[in-house]
Design a protein around this motif. Structure first.
Motif, PDB file in Angstrom:
ATOM      1  N   SER A  94     -37.099 101.388 -44.778  1.00 54.34           N
ATOM      2  CA  SER A  94     -36.492 100.377 -43.921  1.00 54.34           C
ATOM      3  C   SER A  94     -37.370 100.115 -42.703  1.00 54.34           C
ATOM      4  CB  SER A  94     -35.116 100.867 -43.461  1.00 54.34           C
ATOM      5  OG  SER A  94     -35.275 102.010 -42.614  1.00 54.34           O
ATOM      6  N   GLU A  95     -36.963  99.139 -41.899  1.00 53.54           N
ATOM      7  CA  GLU A  95     -37.685  98.838 -40.663  1.00 53.54           C
ATOM      8  C   GLU A  95     -37.630 100.030 -39.710  1.00 53.54           C
ATOM      9  OE1 GLU A  95     -39.570  96.278 -39.706  1.00 53.54           O
ATOM     10  OE2 GLU A  95     -39.401  95.514 -41.735  1.00 53.54           O
ATOM     11  N   ASP A  96     -36.496 100.729 -39.701  1.00 54.66           N
ATOM     12  CA  ASP A  96     -36.383 101.917 -38.847  1.00 54.66           C
ATOM     13  C   ASP A  96     -37.387 102.988 -39.279  1.00 54.66           C
ATOM     14  OD1 ASP A  96     -34.402 100.783 -37.341  1.00 54.66           O
ATOM     15  OD2 ASP A  96     -32.748 101.766 -38.397  1.00 54.66           O
ATOM     16  N   ASP A  97     -37.579 103.126 -40.584  1.00 53.23           N
ATOM     17  CA  ASP A  97     -38.542 104.104 -41.088  1.00 53.23           C
ATOM     18  C   ASP A  97     -39.962 103.735 -40.670  1.00 53.23           C
ATOM     19  OD1 ASP A  97     -36.591 105.626 -42.317  1.00 53.23           O
ATOM     20  OD2 ASP A  97     -36.743 104.539 -44.215  1.00 53.23           O
ATOM     21  N   LEU A  98     -40.265 102.453 -40.737  1.00 53.99           N
ATOM     22  CA  LEU A  98     -41.609 101.996 -40.361  1.00 53.99           C
ATOM     23  C   LEU A  98     -41.849 102.209 -38.868  1.00 53.99           C
ATOM     24  CD1 LEU A  98     -41.726  98.729 -42.480  1.00 53.99           C
ATOM     25  CD2 LEU A  98     -42.936 100.863 -42.933  1.00 53.99           C
ATOM     26  N   LEU A  99     -40.811 101.975 -38.069  1.00 55.01           N
ATOM     27  CA  LEU A  99     -40.924 102.237 -36.633  1.00 55.01           C
ATOM     28  C   LEU A  99     -41.145 103.720 -36.388  1.00 55.01           C
ATOM     29  CD1 LEU A  99     -40.726 101.438 -33.670  1.00 55.01           C
ATOM     30  CD2 LEU A  99     -38.227 101.643 -33.840  1.00 55.01           C
ATOM     31  N   LEU A 100     -40.412 104.555 -37.105  1.00 59.32           N
ATOM     32  CA  LEU A 100     -40.586 106.000 -36.982  1.00 59.32           C
ATOM     33  C   LEU A 100     -42.000 106.410 -37.385  1.00 59.32           C
ATOM     34  CD1 LEU A 100     -39.497 108.842 -36.475  1.00 59.32           C
ATOM     35  CD2 LEU A 100     -38.605 108.839 -38.819  1.00 59.32           C
ATOM     36  N   ALA A 101     -42.533 105.781 -38.424  1.00 57.55           N
ATOM     37  CA  ALA A 101     -43.893 106.100 -38.870  1.00 57.55           C
ATOM     38  C   ALA A 101     -44.912 105.800 -37.783  1.00 57.55           C
ATOM     39  CB  ALA A 101     -44.229 105.300 -40.129  1.00 57.55           C
ATOM     40  N   ARG A 102     -44.734 104.661 -37.091  1.00 59.77           N
ATOM     41  CA  ARG A 102     -45.666 104.313 -36.004  1.00 59.77           C
ATOM     42  C   ARG A 102     -45.538 105.303 -34.853  1.00 59.77           C
ATOM     43  NH1 ARG A 102     -44.276  99.013 -37.722  1.00 59.77           N
ATOM     44  NH2 ARG A 102     -42.541  98.897 -36.231  1.00 59.77           N
ATOM     45  N   ARG A 114     -44.089 111.880 -46.052  1.00 59.61           N
ATOM     46  CA  ARG A 114     -44.472 111.970 -47.466  1.00 59.61           C
ATOM     47  C   ARG A 114     -44.620 110.590 -48.102  1.00 59.61           C
ATOM     48  NH1 ARG A 114     -40.835 116.305 -47.114  1.00 59.61           N
ATOM     49  NH2 ARG A 114     -39.132 114.962 -47.844  1.00 59.61           N
ATOM     50  N   SER A 115     -43.770 109.648 -47.684  1.00 59.76           N
ATOM     51  CA  SER A 115     -43.804 108.314 -48.280  1.00 59.76           C
ATOM     52  C   SER A 115     -45.032 107.512 -47.844  1.00 59.76           C
ATOM     53  CB  SER A 115     -42.531 107.537 -47.890  1.00 59.76           C
ATOM     54  OG  SER A 115     -41.383 108.182 -48.375  1.00 59.76           O
ATOM     55  N   LEU A 116     -45.426 107.654 -46.591  1.00 58.40           N
ATOM     56  CA  LEU A 116     -46.487 106.803 -46.061  1.00 58.40           C
ATOM     57  C   LEU A 116     -47.872 107.438 -46.083  1.00 58.40           C
ATOM     58  CD1 LEU A 116     -44.622 105.224 -43.027  1.00 58.40           C
ATOM     59  CD2 LEU A 116     -45.251 104.120 -45.153  1.00 58.40           C
ATOM     60  N   SER A 117     -47.953 108.742 -46.126  1.00 57.23           N
ATOM     61  CA  SER A 117     -49.260 109.397 -46.044  1.00 57.23           C
ATOM     62  C   SER A 117     -49.733 109.964 -47.371  1.00 57.23           C
ATOM     63  CB  SER A 117     -49.193 110.535 -45.016  1.00 57.23           C
ATOM     64  OG  SER A 117     -48.360 111.580 -45.479  1.00 57.23           O
ATOM     65  N   ASN A 118     -48.845 109.994 -48.335  1.00 58.29           N
ATOM     66  CA  ASN A 118     -49.169 110.614 -49.624  1.00 58.29           C
ATOM     67  C   ASN A 118     -49.493 112.101 -49.485  1.00 58.29           C
ATOM     68  OD1 ASN A 118     -48.857 108.214 -51.111  1.00 58.29           O
ATOM     69  ND2 ASN A 118     -50.916 107.551 -50.513  1.00 58.29           N
ATOM     70  N   ALA A 119     -49.113 112.693 -48.370  1.00 64.90           N
ATOM     71  CA  ALA A 119     -49.310 114.134 -48.182  1.00 64.90           C
ATOM     72  C   ALA A 119     -48.222 114.888 -48.932  1.00 64.90           C
ATOM     73  CB  ALA A 119     -49.264 114.495 -46.704  1.00 64.90           C
ATOM     74  N   ALA A 120     -48.577 116.041 -49.453  1.00 66.16           N
ATOM     75  CA  ALA A 120     -47.609 116.839 -50.207  1.00 66.16           C
ATOM     76  C   ALA A 120     -46.498 117.352 -49.306  1.00 66.16           C
ATOM     77  CB  ALA A 120     -48.320 118.009 -50.885  1.00 66.16           C
ATOM     78  N   ASN A 159     -36.339 112.553 -31.431  1.00 62.93           N
ATOM     79  CA  ASN A 159     -34.875 112.563 -31.466  1.00 62.93           C
ATOM     80  C   ASN A 159     -34.326 112.050 -32.801  1.00 62.93           C
ATOM     81  OD1 ASN A 159     -32.353 113.130 -30.328  1.00 62.93           O
ATOM     82  ND2 ASN A 159     -32.120 111.057 -29.522  1.00 62.93           N
ATOM     83  N   VAL A 160     -34.910 112.541 -33.879  1.00 65.56           N
ATOM     84  CA  VAL A 160     -34.441 112.208 -35.228  1.00 65.56           C
ATOM     85  C   VAL A 160     -34.327 113.513 -36.018  1.00 65.56           C
ATOM     86  CG1 VAL A 160     -35.452 109.890 -35.240  1.00 65.56           C
ATOM     87  CG2 VAL A 160     -36.804 111.828 -36.063  1.00 65.56           C
ATOM     88  N   SER A 161     -33.867 113.417 -37.247  1.00 69.86           N
ATOM     89  CA  SER A 161     -33.691 114.616 -38.057  1.00 69.86           C
ATOM     90  C   SER A 161     -35.003 115.049 -38.713  1.00 69.86           C
ATOM     91  CB  SER A 161     -32.653 114.354 -39.147  1.00 69.86           C
ATOM     92  OG  SER A 161     -33.157 113.421 -40.104  1.00 69.86           O
ATOM     93  N   GLU A 162     -35.090 116.341 -39.027  1.00 70.56           N
ATOM     94  CA  GLU A 162     -36.267 116.850 -39.731  1.00 70.56           C
ATOM     95  C   GLU A 162     -36.421 116.176 -41.093  1.00 70.56           C
ATOM     96  OE1 GLU A 162     -37.157 121.209 -39.612  1.00 70.56           O
ATOM     97  OE2 GLU A 162     -35.168 121.309 -38.679  1.00 70.56           O
ATOM     98  N   TYR A 163     -35.300 115.972 -41.764  1.00 66.22           N
ATOM     99  CA  TYR A 163     -35.353 115.364 -43.091  1.00 66.22           C
ATOM    100  C   TYR A 163     -35.998 113.982 -43.039  1.00 66.22           C
ATOM    101  CZ  TYR A 163     -33.790 112.822 -47.214  1.00 66.22           C
ATOM    102  OH  TYR A 163     -33.757 112.035 -48.323  1.00 66.22           O
ATOM    103  N   LYS A 164     -35.616 113.187 -42.032  1.00 68.68           N
ATOM    104  CA  LYS A 164     -36.150 111.833 -41.924  1.00 68.68           C
ATOM    105  C   LYS A 164     -37.639 111.856 -41.637  1.00 68.68           C
ATOM    106  CE  LYS A 164     -34.828 107.340 -40.081  1.00 68.68           C
ATOM    107  NZ  LYS A 164     -33.889 106.601 -39.215  1.00 68.68           N
TER     108      LYS A 164
END
Length: 336
Positions: free
Chosen positions: A216-224, A262-268, A251-256
Motif C-alpha cells: 500500500s501507499e503506507d508501506d511505500l512511505l514506511l519503506a522511504r 523483505r518485499s522491497l529489498s529482496n533480503a532474506a 512507531n510501527v510494529s516489528e512485523y510491518k
C-alpha cells in the motif's frame, strides 16, 4: 526561534535550537541592560544557561543522526546550566544586597572556575562533532559539516582569542558585545540552514523504490522512512541494531517493518538488509586513503559489526572475497 514551527514533525534538534535561540536572546538583553546598571541585567543573565551546552547537543543531533543523545548527554548539559544559574543567582542576590560578596566569594569563585572549564570542554566537543566521521560522510553531509565547523570556529575564535588576546581593555568593551552578537547570529543562521537542508532531504528522501502491487501507499512511505534511517541517519552503525529498534524509531510494529523490508529489498531477513548497508560502508573505508592504516577489525567495528567473524562471513557472501582481498584488489586502482 519561531522558525522552528516550520518543521513538521518536530525533532529533538528543532526543540534544542529553539531553546538555544531563546538563551541567546537573553544574552543580548543582558548586554543591552548591563551598561545601565539595572537589576534586570542580572535577571536576564539567568536565562543565558543554555548556550555552549545546548549547541553541543544540537551538533550531536545534527551529525550523529538517530540515538545521538542519551540521558548522560542531557545530564552533562543540565549540570553546566545548573552551575551557570547558581553563579548568576549569586550575582543577582549580591546586586540587591541580599548577600555579601565577601562571604560567598569562595563559592562564586569555585563555581565560576568549574563552569569555565566545563564550558571550554563542551565548546571543543561541539567543534569536534562535525569533524567526526567527515572523511566517510557523503558530499552533502561534508558540506554541512564544513559549514558548521567553519562558522563555529570563527565565532568562538573571535569572541575569545581576538577579544582577550589582541584588543586593549577599552577596545574590548566596545567591540566584544558586537562580536558576540554577530558570532551568535552566524551560528544560529548556519544551524537553521543545516536543519532546513536535512528537513528537505528527509522529505525528498533518497531514491525511488520499486513498488510491488501488494504494498500500500503506507508501506511505500514506511519503506522511504526505513531507507532514510539507513542511508542518512546511518542506524546500521549500531552493532546491536534489531528490527524492534527500527520499529520503535518509526512507531510501527516489528512485523510491518520486516514485511516491507523483505518485499522491497529482496533480503532474506532484516539482518541481511542491515548488513548490506554495513558492507557498502566497509567498501568505502577499505579503499579510502585516510583509512589505509586501519585494520580489518577496526573497519568491521566502524561499520556496525560486533566482531570480525560475522563481518568476514557477510562480506564474502556479498562480494565473493574477504575484506582483505577486496582491499588488495581495489587499492592500486584507487591510487592510479
Amino acid at each position: 526561534m519561531l522558525a522552528q514551527v516550520y518543521f513538521k514533525p518536530v525533532r529533538t534538534e528543532h526543540i534544542l535550537t529553539a531553546i538555544f535561540c531563546g538563551s541567546l536572546a537573553m544574552v543580548a538583553l543582558q548586554v543591552l541592560t548591563t551598561a545601565s546598571g539595572s537589576t534586570a541585567a542580572y535577571v536576564f543573565a539567568l536565562g543565558t544557561c543554555a548556550t555552549c551546552n545546548v549547541i553541543w547537543l544540537i551538533a550531536r543531533a545534527l551529525f550523529r543522526g538517530a540515538n545521538a543523545l542519551s540521558a548522560k548527554h542531557y545530564l552533562l548539559a543540565a549540570s553546566i546550566a545548573g552551575l551557570v544559574i547558581v553563579n548568576r543567582s549569586a550575582e543577582l542576590l549580591i546586586s540587591v544586597e541580599w548577600l555579601n560578596s565577601r562571604e560567598i566569594a569562595w563559592l562564586t569563585g569555585s563555581v565560576s572556575e568549574i563552569t569555565r572549564l566545563l564550558s571550554s570542554t563542551i565548546l571543543a566537543l561541539a567543534f569536534w562533532e562535525p569533524l567526526r566521521g567527515f572523511s566517510t560522510a557523503g558530499n552533502t553531509a561534508k558540506r554541512q559539516r564544513f559549514l558548521f565547523a567553519s562558522i563555529f570556529f570563527v565565532g568562538v575564535f573571535s569572541c575569545t582569542v581576538i577579544t582577550e588576546g589582541l584588543l586593549t581593555e577599552a577596545a574590548r568593551q566596545q567591540i566584544r558585545p558586537w562580536l558576540v552578537v554577530i558570532s551568535a547570529l552566524a551560528i544560529v543562521i548556519t544551524t537553521f540552514i543545516i536543519l532546513l537542508a536535512q528537513h528537505k532531504q528527509r522529505q525528498n528522501n533518497a531514491q525511488p523504490v520499486k513498488r510491488p502491487a501488494s504494498l500500500s501507499e503506507d508501506d511505500l512511505l514506511l519503506a522511504r522512512q526505513i531507507e532514510h534511517l539507513m542511508e542518512y541517519e546511518k542506524l546500521y552503525l549500531n552493532h546491536e541494531l534489531k528490527t524492534i529498534d527500527i520499529a520503535n524509531a518509526l512507531n510501527v510494529s516489528e512485523y510491518k517493518v520486516g514485511r516491507v523490508i523483505r518485499s522491497l529489498s529482496n533480503a532474506a531477513n532484516v539482518n541481511q538488509f542491515i548488513n548490506r548497508y554495513r558492507i557498502a560502508h566497509a567498501k568505502q573505508l577499505l579503499t579510502a586513503q585516510e583509512c589505509q592504516h586501519w585494520t580489518i577489525l577496526v573497519i568491521s567495528l566502524e561499520c556496525g559489526f560486533a566482531s570480525l567473524a560475522p563481518f568476514n562471513r557477510a562480506f564474502k557472501a556479498s562480494e565473493g572475497c574477504t575484506p582483505n582481498q577486496y582491499r588488495q584488489q581495489k587499492i592500486p586502482q584507487a591510487q592510479v
